[in-house]
Design a protein around this motif. Structure first.
Motif, PDB file in Angstrom:
ATOM      1  N   SER A  50      -0.129-110.160 128.863  1.00 62.45           N
ATOM      2  CA  SER A  50       0.272-110.061 130.270  1.00 62.45           C
ATOM      3  C   SER A  50      -0.900-110.249 131.219  1.00 62.45           C
ATOM      4  O   SER A  50      -0.717-110.497 132.410  1.00 62.45           O
ATOM      5  CB  SER A  50       0.920-108.706 130.557  1.00 62.45           C
ATOM      6  OG  SER A  50       2.005-108.518 129.696  1.00 62.45           O
ATOM      7  N   THR A 103       2.394-117.976 132.880  1.00 63.18           N
ATOM      8  CA  THR A 103       3.229-116.783 132.775  1.00 63.18           C
ATOM      9  C   THR A 103       4.230-116.927 131.637  1.00 63.18           C
ATOM     10  O   THR A 103       4.452-116.003 130.846  1.00 63.18           O
ATOM     11  CB  THR A 103       4.005-116.566 134.096  1.00 63.18           C
ATOM     12  OG1 THR A 103       3.095-116.724 135.172  1.00 63.18           O
ATOM     13  CG2 THR A 103       4.632-115.203 134.149  1.00 63.18           C
ATOM     14  N   GLN A 115       2.963-116.731 128.002  1.00 59.24           N
ATOM     15  CA  GLN A 115       2.776-115.377 127.493  1.00 59.24           C
ATOM     16  C   GLN A 115       4.052-114.906 126.777  1.00 59.24           C
ATOM     17  O   GLN A 115       3.985-114.376 125.671  1.00 59.24           O
ATOM     18  CB  GLN A 115       2.379-114.505 128.678  1.00 59.24           C
ATOM     19  CG  GLN A 115       2.908-113.120 128.723  1.00 59.24           C
ATOM     20  CD  GLN A 115       3.014-112.641 130.165  1.00 59.24           C
ATOM     21  OE1 GLN A 115       2.303-113.092 131.045  1.00 59.24           O
ATOM     22  NE2 GLN A 115       3.897-111.726 130.416  1.00 59.24           N
ATOM     23  N   ARG A 142       2.198-111.332 142.542  1.00 56.75           N
ATOM     24  CA  ARG A 142       2.473-112.755 142.804  1.00 56.75           C
ATOM     25  C   ARG A 142       2.048-113.138 144.221  1.00 56.75           C
ATOM     26  O   ARG A 142       1.660-114.282 144.469  1.00 56.75           O
ATOM     27  CB  ARG A 142       3.946-113.054 142.600  1.00 56.75           C
ATOM     28  CG  ARG A 142       4.360-113.067 141.140  1.00 56.75           C
ATOM     29  CD  ARG A 142       5.792-113.568 141.028  1.00 56.75           C
ATOM     30  NE  ARG A 142       6.324-113.442 139.687  1.00 56.75           N
ATOM     31  CZ  ARG A 142       6.967-112.364 139.249  1.00 56.75           C
ATOM     32  NH1 ARG A 142       7.137-111.343 140.049  1.00 56.75           N
ATOM     33  NH2 ARG A 142       7.434-112.307 138.019  1.00 56.75           N
ATOM     34  N   PRO A 148      -1.923-114.392 133.385  1.00 54.14           N
ATOM     35  CA  PRO A 148      -1.853-114.983 134.728  1.00 54.14           C
ATOM     36  C   PRO A 148      -2.987-114.509 135.641  1.00 54.14           C
ATOM     37  O   PRO A 148      -3.513-115.295 136.437  1.00 54.14           O
ATOM     38  CB  PRO A 148      -0.504-114.501 135.273  1.00 54.14           C
ATOM     39  CG  PRO A 148       0.273-114.062 134.088  1.00 54.14           C
ATOM     40  CD  PRO A 148      -0.706-113.671 133.034  1.00 54.14           C
ATOM     41  N   ALA A 196       9.606-120.028 137.243  1.00 54.20           N
ATOM     42  CA  ALA A 196       8.516-119.090 137.541  1.00 54.20           C
ATOM     43  C   ALA A 196       7.590-119.673 138.596  1.00 54.20           C
ATOM     44  O   ALA A 196       7.118-118.967 139.487  1.00 54.20           O
ATOM     45  CB  ALA A 196       7.739-118.767 136.267  1.00 54.20           C
TER      46      ALA A 196
END
Lengths: 306, 357
Positions: free
Chosen positions: A269, A250, A253, A221, A272, A14
């Motif tokens: 969610s 991330t 979560q 992102r 981040p 990620a």
């Protein structure tokens, strides 16, 4: 133990997406250009890469197509801000808005498309270790290449003449111009390189990370990557660190969700995005951290005739 | 080779001409795109520019979609004029809608018409609170308002999702993620019979007037703009940049929140995950294309509304995806920014040898 190793591995994956994009933006910003179009470039690259893999079956070509798409859009952006002196913020915003719309438009026939399986990669010996092997040494090659990229970028920026010129263009374009460097061409090259890396990150998302196409799948992102350059106070190594930190948030979560914590998924969610805000606040509150490292001409236009 | 030459004075002609030229270029690119997709360009132009204005009903729909765009753009113009880069209007719109929806859900069969102003006020407060977070973090901690306001968009949309999938979900709604339909009394009053235009359109026009007065006839509006153009001059004159920051963000939060309230208690009538329709982002384009001028933005909001309606019609009539709207919106902003170069610069053709570096 096993689940922690897996969490670590998924954190690296990620974080890689964010790191590649943020390193690209770092190159831009070192040359004095802020490109708020990262989200749009990544989305266009995501669909370009996805469509390429669907039609050719080659993941390498998909990543290359993503890079080309990102670079192409970046050059358009660069031409506007560097040659026509348009406002960098507004133009970047235009690129993001255009990219969101264009990628949705271009991707309409790919929503149901399937990708072939990603070719498996494994480090010799290390990949066969129990527990750690599958979690840490069988990730996509880009995960490891990104770490290499950081080292290369540090060497380029701080140990080569070209890197010095790039930085001087971001610090004082007037002096660089007076010394005879083609400021605008250097800036355009930096912007194109940044776009190519954002494109690589976008294509990585849609072909490897979550191999499918959904409208708006980059999901902020690009913006988080922009925040990361500030977070890292424009230092490549800290960009990587920050990217893994965010990758970890991330993944945390999903980890929390899987472990049956009774919090609504939407609230998890948010993590981040909230983390980005918190980190921005923590970094920005100390003006010396920001000012010492920020390229002095960041966001300011340069017109050699004036 | 083309060479840019700084004009001694900004060109007034191009200040007005640039949006027109930008629109013309966008339309040309559109025509090329339609042709490339094998669609009849004339038919496509008709769908985008004639169908939305051909009947009184169509005009009403045009005004209905232009209303939130104009309201949000009015607030954004205050921000951009004071050099505050609030690009999180979408989030302020969503939270305004949520707050307004919360009030609307309180209504029952016996509720009086007082609920309408209460809904509008709740929407404005919701938007102001959301924008206020950005102002606070910028003011106290110097956190970049672009990134903070944008992150808050994602948080707002997720929060809306949490409510409609969770505590506010309609128990009789066949498990759809939505609240129950609001009571009739919460519906925004309509302006004309036979059209869906609500009092929102009138409120937006009042907003145009108020903004004009604020920007060009008050000291506060003047101070705000000076702060945006020349921060150090503003400091000498004793104008506070902090106050400009708060004013700009709270005003734009209020207008975006109001737009959200008008949408949920108007055409939508309930909270659903589809409340965020991108108006907050499209309004950025409306603000720029309208030259950050109250009257200019009326025209650009109508134009952007045309794009929205044209996109929907392109889907049903031409079999093209609705996302075409976003493509044209983005293109318009791109071409506008490029054309704006003509305001400050003259373009000259020089021989290849005299080439510019």
């Amino acid at each position: 133990m096993e689940s922690y190793a897996l969490l670590l591995g998924s954190t690296l994956s990620a974080g890689t997406v964010l790191a590649i994009a943020a390193l690209g933006l770092l190159i831009n910003e070192k040359a004095g250009i802020v490109n708020l179009g990262a989200e749009g470039m990544m989305l266009c690259a995501a669909i370009a890469g996805f469509a390429t893999v669907v039609h050719t079956g080659s993941f390498a070509l998909g990543l290359l197509a993503g890079m080309a798409a990102g670079a192409l859009l970046a050059v358009l952006f660069g031409w506007l801000v560097i040659w026509l002196n348009t406002n960098q913020y507004a133009t970047g915003l235009a690129l993001s808005l255009f990219g969101v719309g264009f990628s949705a438009f271009a991707g309409i026939n790919y929503v149901q498309a399937r990708l072939p399986d990603t070719p498996k990669f494994s480090w010799p010996v290390l990949g066969d270790l129990p527990v750690l092997g599958p979690a840490l040494f069988r990730l996509h090659p880009l995960v490891y290449l990104t770490m290499l990229l950081v080292v290369l970028l540090m060497w380029f920026l701080y140990r080569t003449r070209a890197g010095l010129v790039l930085r001087s263009v971001g610090e004082s374009p007037q002096s660089a111009h007076a010394l005879g460097y083609p400021v605008r061409r250097i800036r355009l090259l930096a912007v194109a390189a940044g776009g190519a890396l954002c494109g690589l990150a976008g294509a990585y998302i849609s072909t490897v990370y979550t191999p499918l196409w959904v409208e708006g799948m980059v999901a902020g992102r690009g913006w988080i990557a922009l925040a990361l350059t500030t977070f890292a106070t424009w230092r490549p190594a800290r960009v990587l660190l920050g990217a893994y930190l965010f990758g970890g948030v991330t993944m945390l979560q999903f980890h929390l969700q899987a472990s049956g914590v009774h919090v609504a998924s939407q609230l998890l969610s948010m993590l981040p995005y909230l983390a980005t805000i918190v980190v921005l606040v923590l970094i920005s509150r100390n003006p010396t951290w920001i000012r010492v490292n920020m390229p002095a001409s960041l966001g300011k236009p340069f017109f050699p005739g004036s | 080779m083309l060479k840019l030459e700084m004009r001694p004075q900004a060109s007034r002609l191009w200040a007005y001409g640039s949006p027109v030229l930008a629109l013309a270029i966008t339309v040309l690119i559109g025509v090329a795109l339609f042709a490339a997709l094998g669609k009849d360009p004339v038919r496509a132009l008709q769908v985008f520019f004639w169908e939305p204005i051909k009947s009184p009903y169509a005009l009403g729909e045009l005004a209905l979609k232009a209303t939130p765009l104009l309201l949000i753009a009015l607030g954004l113009a205050v921000c951009f004029r004071s050099n505050v880069w609030n690009i999180g209007a979408e989030g302020q719109f969503v939270i305004g809608a949520v707050a307004a929806g919360g009030i609307a859900l309180l209504a029952d069969k016996g509720t009086g018409p007082w609920i309408v102003p209460a809904i509008l006020a709740a929407g404005m407060v919701g938007g102001m609170v959301w924008a206020g977070i950005t102002a606070l973090l910028r003011d106290r901690f110097n956190a970049n308002e672009i990134l903070v306001s944008l992150m808050l968009v994602y948080v707002a949309i997720l929060f809306l999702g949490y409510l409609v999938y969770g505590p506010w979900k309609d128990p009789m709604g066949y498990n759809f993620p939505q609240t129950r339909m609001f009571e009739r009394v919460t519906q925004m009053p309509r302006l004309f019979a036979g059209s869906r235009v609500t009092i929102g359109a009138a409120l937006a026009l009042v907003g145009v007037l108020l903004l004009w007065v604020f920007l060009f006839r008050t000291r506060a509006g003047f101070a705000l703009q000076v702060g945006g153009l020349a921060p150090s001059a503003a400091r000498y004159a004793g104008f506070s940049s902090r106050r400009a920051l708060w004013t700009a963000l709270l005003i734009s939060g209020a207008t975006a929140g109001l737009a959200g309230a008008l949408e949920v208690a108007g055409p939508i009538g309930q909270l659903t995950p589809y409340v965020p329709a991108g108006y907050g982002f499209a309004a950025i384009i409306v603000a720029f294309v309208g030259r950050l001028h109250p009257v200019g933005m009326v025209f650009s909001a109508l134009l952007m509304s045309m794009f929205y309606i044209g996109g929907e019609l392109a889907q049903s009539r031409l079999g093209l995806p609705k996302s075409l709207t976003g493509v044209f919106q983005g293109l318009l902003l791109f071409t506008l920014l490029a054309c704006d170069t003509l305001i400050a610069y003259r373009v000259r053709w020089v021989g290849a040898k005299g080439g510019a570096r």
